[in-house]
Design a protein around this motif. Sequence first.
Motif, short mmCIF file in Angstrom:
data_model
loop_
_atom_site.label_atom_id
_atom_site.label_comp_id
_atom_site.label_asym_id
_atom_site.label_seq_id
_atom_site.Cartn_x
_atom_site.Cartn_y
_atom_site.Cartn_z
N MET A 13 -17.37 77.96 37.22
CA MET A 13 -16.47 76.88 37.63
C MET A 13 -16.59 75.80 36.57
O MET A 13 -17.69 75.34 36.25
N ILE A 14 -15.43 75.38 36.02
CA ILE A 14 -15.41 74.42 34.92
C ILE A 14 -14.63 73.17 35.34
O ILE A 14 -13.57 73.28 35.95
N ASP A 15 -15.16 72.02 34.99
CA ASP A 15 -14.49 70.76 35.31
C ASP A 15 -14.47 69.88 34.05
O ASP A 15 -15.51 69.64 33.42
N ILE A 16 -13.26 69.43 33.65
CA ILE A 16 -13.16 68.57 32.46
C ILE A 16 -13.85 67.25 32.74
O ILE A 16 -13.56 66.57 33.72
N ASP A 17 -14.76 66.86 31.87
CA ASP A 17 -15.50 65.61 32.05
C ASP A 17 -14.59 64.41 31.82
O ASP A 17 -13.85 64.36 30.82
N ASP A 18 -14.66 63.43 32.74
CA ASP A 18 -13.97 62.13 32.60
C ASP A 18 -12.46 62.28 32.40
O ASP A 18 -11.84 61.49 31.69
N PHE A 19 -11.87 63.29 33.03
CA PHE A 19 -10.43 63.50 32.88
C PHE A 19 -9.63 62.31 33.45
O PHE A 19 -8.59 61.94 32.91
N LYS A 20 -10.12 61.75 34.55
CA LYS A 20 -9.42 60.61 35.16
C LYS A 20 -9.33 59.44 34.18
O LYS A 20 -8.31 58.74 34.10
N ARG A 57 -6.60 78.59 36.57
CA ARG A 57 -6.67 77.18 36.96
C ARG A 57 -6.96 77.12 38.46
O ARG A 57 -6.20 77.63 39.27
N PHE A 58 -8.06 76.49 38.79
CA PHE A 58 -8.49 76.42 40.19
C PHE A 58 -7.77 75.30 40.93
O PHE A 58 -7.46 75.41 42.10
N GLY A 59 -7.49 74.22 40.21
CA GLY A 59 -6.81 73.07 40.81
C GLY A 59 -7.20 71.80 40.08
O GLY A 59 -8.35 71.63 39.67
N GLY A 60 -6.24 70.87 39.89
CA GLY A 60 -6.55 69.62 39.19
C GLY A 60 -7.06 69.91 37.80
O GLY A 60 -6.42 70.62 37.01
N GLU A 61 -8.24 69.37 37.49
CA GLU A 61 -8.84 69.62 36.18
C GLU A 61 -9.97 70.65 36.25
O GLU A 61 -10.83 70.72 35.39
N GLU A 62 -9.96 71.47 37.31
CA GLU A 62 -10.97 72.50 37.48
C GLU A 62 -10.40 73.88 37.12
O GLU A 62 -9.25 74.20 37.45
N PHE A 63 -11.23 74.68 36.47
CA PHE A 63 -10.83 76.02 36.05
C PHE A 63 -11.93 77.01 36.44
O PHE A 63 -13.08 76.62 36.66
N THR A 64 -11.55 78.27 36.53
CA THR A 64 -12.54 79.33 36.78
C THR A 64 -12.47 80.36 35.66
O THR A 64 -11.42 80.57 35.07
N ILE A 65 -13.60 80.97 35.39
CA ILE A 65 -13.65 82.11 34.45
C ILE A 65 -14.40 83.23 35.15
O ILE A 65 -15.58 83.09 35.51
N LEU A 66 -13.69 84.32 35.39
CA LEU A 66 -14.26 85.49 36.05
C LEU A 66 -14.71 86.47 34.99
O LEU A 66 -13.92 86.86 34.12
N MET A 67 -15.97 86.88 35.06
CA MET A 67 -16.58 87.66 33.97
C MET A 67 -17.15 88.99 34.46
O MET A 67 -18.34 89.11 34.72
#
Length: 613
Positions: free
Chosen positions: A275-282, A317-327
Amino acid sequence: MSILKRPQIAGQLYFVFISLMGCLIFVFMHRGEFLHYTPSQWVWVYAMLGAAMILNYFTFQLPPEGNLQSMDSSIYLACIFIYGAPFALTIILFNTVAMALYDRKIPVWKHFVNFSIYTLMIAGSALIFQAAGGITGPMVNDKFGAYLAALLVYFLINVFLIGFYYYLLYRGSLYDILKNFMKDTLLVYLSTLILSLVLSVLIVHNGIFGLALFIGLSVMLSYSFKQLFSMYNEAQEKAIKDQRTGLYNHSYFESLLDAEIKKATASNTALSLAMIDIDDFKKYNDQFGHLKGDMLLGFLGSFLKKECKVAEVVASRFGGEEFTILMPGYDEKHAGLFINRLRKKLNDTYFDGVEIFPSGCLSFSAGVATYQVDIHDKSQFVDLADQALYYAKKQGKNIVHVYGSASKKESEIDFTEDVRDIEQQLKLFLYKDVDTFKHSKRVFRYAMDMSEVLGLTNTERRNFVLGALIHDIGKLEIPWGILNKKDKLTPAEWETVKRHVSWGKRIAETNDRFKELVPFIELHHERYDGHGYPHGFKGKQIPKLCRMLTIIDSFDAMTTERPYQKTKTFEEGIAELRLCAGTQFDPELVELFIAYIEQRSLERQEPAAGAEV
């Protein structure tokens, strides 16, 4: 129909079996017949072979993904009806050799497996055709049942052989898999039946010209099917893609996660999720506006898509600035290394305006979880990755945290957050009953010390200490007048006070994180002799740590000022504990607690009066 999936061990053994069966059937039914063909027969071999290769070139896709279909089956069926099974087997043999030489990108074993499957289909169809009274040569109208039976068997063998392979690959219900295959391919096989009969008539009455007409008709039909499924795929692509980033959307991610979990379970292979979240996107959005923020999301989407394609993993894209990578195929170690390399590469990738970020570059925080057999639900798997992401954020952002890799650090973060949340709730006592707030904090500190004395595990320590902090939360429901009454409580008022354990239980049960604390809330007024409340549990029916909490709670209540009882000194409190050991309290735990109190008093020179701890 061809298989292009990479088989697992069960699939490989299945292919070996199919190949052996195909070879044996071919040798048994063919018996080298083409060695005795006349020149005119060879003309028709080349003609039918050319037709099969042309139709094989115009393949089109049918569900499930990777399953290809062509109209070449009508050629083999027509050969069975006009010339017999050996002639049809000759065509499939030469066609397989030609395709293997032409398309060398496909491994030879795949051509061989397809040859074996077609051989079994042709053999089964021919035997049924003969058994049903079919006669090779010109089409006989009153033998239509034989033609229909031949096609039905050809179709069923194809569906079963391919369907059983997918069953070995994905498990699940064999019946459901076969049913879906039949539903998806029925229209094509109905077309094949009609075409094979048309071809039989055209060849008998019009020769090569009839075959040419048939090829033209079949090519147009194949092209139409191809266009139809191309349109379907385009529509499906739009339905499963996130338009802003070009990555798969949340819905498709969930369906893909389901499928990969089933594959990992069936084949016992590794599967990891990030689960990935862009830092300080807001902050970036606030500074440059949402349009620029959307451009940043698109940029990151392109970055992830490119990098993940090379690594053969799937970004969504999981939602908003969150992403998923399935490996799929990535264990905990390799997943962590891959995501960390991805993070560092993004740090070195420039995008307009990144100077405003605290780190001066694009960065993300990521949590990685690896699938385990005891994870029975996809939401549980996602929760673990999300929790790992939470730990990464708490450690300062621009960090990749693998769930369980630093259990002590995770426990500390969880514990700190839980204490903070409970204290927020307890602050309600500050306006209603400040004494209960102070009492809860003191009992919490006693429990912290006693967890060391008792040598508790991290989980036991967490539950015991938090249970001590929250044990009186139900008193928030007691009316202010009763909670702060200076005189002795009436029996009715005392019954109201006793209900605080049930009220507290209900409060804790509303939060999944605190459900494990319910026994401490509900049972801290049970007595060792069974005369406590609310259930009257006795001895070891009461959990050990709840028995210890009862001692701590009572000792603090005795040695600190209360509105409706006399305050005892520490020495009097210790005497009272010993007096009630075996009745109200567990005698062994009483002695452990007394030893701790006496030792602490010596070290700190604790005053004998009931001062705050």
